[in-house]
Design a protein around this motif. Sequence first.
Motif, PDB file in Angstrom:
ATOM      1  N   HIS B  74       0.834  -1.193   0.000  1.00  0.00           N
ATOM      2  CA  HIS B  74       0.000   0.000   0.000  1.00  0.00           C
ATOM      3  C   HIS B  74       0.871   1.247   0.000  1.00  0.00           C
ATOM      4  O   HIS B  74       2.102   1.175  -0.057  1.00  0.00           O
ATOM      5  N   THR B  75       0.228   2.385   0.057  1.00  0.00           N
ATOM      6  CA  THR B  75       0.881   3.624  -0.339  1.00  0.00           C
ATOM      7  C   THR B  75       1.248   4.529   0.832  1.00  0.00           C
ATOM      8  O   THR B  75       1.413   5.732   0.659  1.00  0.00           O
ATOM      9  N   TYR B  77       4.024   3.905   2.697  1.00  0.00           N
ATOM     10  CA  TYR B  77       5.478   3.967   2.739  1.00  0.00           C
ATOM     11  C   TYR B  77       5.914   4.880   1.599  1.00  0.00           C
ATOM     12  O   TYR B  77       5.092   5.399   0.856  1.00  0.00           O
ATOM     13  N   LEU B  78       7.196   5.073   1.455  1.00  0.00           N
ATOM     14  CA  LEU B  78       7.691   5.850   0.321  1.00  0.00           C
ATOM     15  C   LEU B  78       8.054   4.920  -0.824  1.00  0.00           C
ATOM     16  O   LEU B  78       8.597   3.837  -0.606  1.00  0.00           O
ATOM     17  N   HIS B  79       7.753   5.370  -2.035  1.00  0.00           N
ATOM     18  CA  HIS B  79       8.148   4.625  -3.226  1.00  0.00           C
ATOM     19  C   HIS B  79       8.301   5.628  -4.355  1.00  0.00           C
ATOM     20  O   HIS B  79       7.509   6.562  -4.477  1.00  0.00           O
ATOM     21  N   GLY B  80       9.324   5.458  -5.173  1.00  0.00           N
ATOM     22  CA  GLY B  80       9.636   6.468  -6.174  1.00  0.00           C
ATOM     23  C   GLY B  80       8.712   6.481  -7.383  1.00  0.00           C
ATOM     24  O   GLY B  80       8.444   7.536  -7.961  1.00  0.00           O
ATOM     25  N   VAL B  82       5.528   6.219  -8.080  1.00  0.00           N
ATOM     26  CA  VAL B  82       4.312   7.037  -8.124  1.00  0.00           C
ATOM     27  C   VAL B  82       4.670   8.514  -8.286  1.00  0.00           C
ATOM     28  O   VAL B  82       3.950   9.275  -8.948  1.00  0.00           O
ATOM     29  N   LEU B  83       5.813   8.906  -7.718  1.00  0.00           N
ATOM     30  CA  LEU B  83       6.251  10.300  -7.855  1.00  0.00           C
ATOM     31  C   LEU B  83       6.740  10.561  -9.280  1.00  0.00           C
ATOM     32  O   LEU B  83       6.437  11.600  -9.876  1.00  0.00           O
ATOM     33  N   ASP B  84       7.484   9.593  -9.831  1.00  0.00           N
ATOM     34  CA  ASP B  84       7.896   9.713 -11.238  1.00  0.00           C
ATOM     35  C   ASP B  84       6.668   9.893 -12.129  1.00  0.00           C
ATOM     36  O   ASP B  84       6.653  10.711 -13.041  1.00  0.00           O
ATOM     37  N   ILE B  86       3.542  10.994 -11.343  1.00  0.00           N
ATOM     38  CA  ILE B  86       2.824  12.269 -11.183  1.00  0.00           C
ATOM     39  C   ILE B  86       3.603  13.399 -11.857  1.00  0.00           C
ATOM     40  O   ILE B  86       3.015  14.289 -12.475  1.00  0.00           O
ATOM     41  N   GLU B  87       4.924  13.324 -11.779  1.00  0.00           N
ATOM     42  CA  GLU B  87       5.760  14.332 -12.437  1.00  0.00           C
ATOM     43  C   GLU B  87       5.546  14.310 -13.963  1.00  0.00           C
ATOM     44  O   GLU B  87       5.341  15.359 -14.584  1.00  0.00           O
ATOM     45  N   ALA B 100      -1.284  15.649  -7.586  1.00  0.00           N
ATOM     46  CA  ALA B 100      -2.283  14.620  -7.877  1.00  0.00           C
ATOM     47  C   ALA B 100      -2.557  13.733  -6.679  1.00  0.00           C
ATOM     48  O   ALA B 100      -1.698  13.536  -5.815  1.00  0.00           O
ATOM     49  N   VAL B 275      -6.533   2.149 -12.429  1.00  0.00           N
ATOM     50  CA  VAL B 275      -5.834   3.354 -12.004  1.00  0.00           C
ATOM     51  C   VAL B 275      -6.661   4.574 -12.408  1.00  0.00           C
ATOM     52  O   VAL B 275      -7.178   4.632 -13.516  1.00  0.00           O
ATOM     53  N   ASN B 301      -0.222   2.505  -6.047  1.00  0.00           N
ATOM     54  CA  ASN B 301       0.743   1.549  -5.483  1.00  0.00           C
ATOM     55  C   ASN B 301       1.797   1.218  -6.554  1.00  0.00           C
ATOM     56  O   ASN B 301       1.666   1.640  -7.700  1.00  0.00           O
TER      57      ASN B 301
END
Lengths: 424, 424
Positions: B74-75, B77-80, B82-84, B86-87, B100, B275, B301
Amino acid sequence: MTDPLLQRRARLMGPNVPTFYAEPVHVVRGQGVWLWDADGRRYLDCYNNVPHVGHCHPKVVEAIARQAATLNTHTRYLHGAVLDYIERLTATMGHGLSQAIMVCTGSEANDVALRMAQAATGATGLIATDNTYHGNTSAVSQLSTRRPPIGGYPSHVRLVPAPESLAPLGGSPEAQAGAFAANVARAIAELDEAGHGFAGFMLCPFFANEGFPTLERGFLDPTVAVIRRAGGLILADEVQPGFGRLGDAFWGYQRLGFVPDVVTLGKPMANGHPVGAVVTRPDIMAEFRTAFGYFNTFGGNPVAAAAALATLDVLEEEGLVGNACEVGAYLLDRMRALAHPMLAEVRGAGLFLGAEFTHDDGTPATAFADRLVEGLRQRGILAGRIGRAMNTLKIRPPMPFSRENADFLVDALDEVLAQTEEPA
Amino acid sequence: MTDPLLQRRARLMGPNVPTFYAEPVHVVRGQGVWLWDADGRRYLDCYNNVPHVGHCHPKVVEAIARQAATLNTHTRYLHGAVLDYIERLTATMGHGLSQAIMVCTGSEANDVALRMAQAATGATGLIATDNTYHGNTSAVSQLSTRRPPIGGYPSHVRLVPAPESLAPLGGSPEAQAGAFAANVARAIAELDEAGHGFAGFMLCPFFANEGFPTLERGFLDPTVAVIRRAGGLILADEVQPGFGRLGDAFWGYQRLGFVPDVVTLGKPMANGHPVGAVVTRPDIMAEFRTAFGYFNTFGGNPVAAAAALATLDVLEEEGLVGNACEVGAYLLDRMRALAHPMLAEVRGAGLFLGAEFTHDDGTPATAFADRLVEGLRQRGILAGRIGRAMNTLKIRPPMPFSRENADFLVDALDEVLAQTEEPA
């Protein structure tokens, strides 16, 4: 906030995004009951119920990969897998709970369940407990106190006091079942008086977010009688207790010994793939489907069905419900043997256990419990907190949790307890 | 109902489950723009927007399989990834639309967007058109006329007449923009008078469910001025037009030339993986995140992010937006060259085209359009219908649709038109 990932997260997701830990773990890999962070550090996952049969279980991964490569379209054509799944799923439920709507999340499932109660009864009034969370949609958030709704609670929603272990309603564990039912009866009367009528009571049969107080089988019988007399529906949110987590029953309602009208499912259902469902009797389904032409594009699509089927297969093939029963009992025993002056109660069922901490005067030791979670993390163990005052350590690991894992957890907890001081 | 799968479906899902065709296709395999049924028959998919970059695109499948085998939790924790994502996503949007919330479905996205408008304005009133569909949650279904909500429309929701091609508001295409805006102004005044205030107007920038009438760039300018003056938000539901489908713009709002406050995404975003997303400006995001502690277990996720990233990659690498532009224009030309006395208008943009059929007296030829869809199916082509009277043939294929596919479709349509009689 020095972590660049946290900064990026705030820049791209905005403020106030829920995270675990002030400095959240940056996870990069998972397998079985283990997670690894970006520095290669391993954590025993004692918290996550989404990877129900274990992180990245190869059988589920393979089912997803194979089906995604074969067909993954929406659900207005015919496809066999979703029917195979509903057949397998409903066979575990009994009581005429034989039809399902497939959705993508527990929130979507609960959003549908509330409308099923409204369609079946013609009333709008809804009841939940005053310390719970059932999901994130507009309608479902109106039944959640842990994340209160935008615009406040509408008058067709009533919240009744949640049961508790240490401070039971009615003053004693024996009186609690009757006191809980009396509050529900009062809420129904209020809804009737306000002109809403009573549609349904949504509850988690394990009262998971309420801190899963110890309740006898039959606890809900007086409440069920009140609900049936009033013509309302019982909506069992099985997102947390379902799929065998409690060890001695596949569903929370079976363990507590009552019959729900609607069952909702989410998180663990497909081991991380976004799948949820609403299961009910044909009479209620017909009322809902006639009142609203519900359609869910992704719900129960071929990949969702394959992932959910594989999760059921693994549960059976690896005997994970039996494992939850056996390892859960062992873990409960070991946790109960821990000695600490602030440890007020250890409770739970199967692989859903908790340890509640209080001060000498019985008040909740919230900050102490928070320090324990942080201390466990430093020892490579992920856990959480729950309960009205967030003073209960919450243990809810993936189902393949072993005795060795249990020993690792309890030995670490023992150390953390010895080394953690109550905050000034 | 002789098909055993249809019988099983009714037994396990209940009555009134939406399906395509009276005897739906039993699909078993998909690849690119093609679907196969259980008898091995091949269909050219001219309808499905979910497999945006083509059914079972190997790059998306591989991304899902690889990430599902690595980590899918699940979301919180940190994970790269999803940020990549949204960018990458917000870089296509401009106008400060830089943050977002990731969710699982377009319905969840719209459910959040409505609350963003309410949180940002402090008002509750919402507007939509009178011939649309924005999703299946309780709150969102209150803005949908194609599937009316259980319990009817609440007083904080107003529906304004949708624009039309053949019967434009105000009596002419030129007058339509002003007439549409005047109706919105009237609805806002009604909401103010009723004490709800005005929070936002949710609309599809292509008016896809309304039958995508032909509208000039700038059509919404008078409406946007009305909305801004009233202090409300414009919520652009890009589930259907987004991700380059319209060919000459990546987003529907860019094509129509206005700036939304909130953009919602769903179906095609991850080529079939569940998604969705809500994109907005930081000021609105902050209002929402402060008012409500929104959390979505599966939304964004690691697997969802990988699937959505791969879909963007394929769109770019295979030049699919350019393809939609070029093949769409070719297909539009060929469809416009079809001669049939009942063919009143061919319209659309990119790979989202329609052909509207009417009787001599201008009334909608609904049953005739239905026969066309059935006739196309018999020739191995899947299409749909849309519009207020469901008399418009709807063509909305996966984005790798080629000129050859277009020829196959138009040649078949030509034959079907010649052989189809108007029902008595």
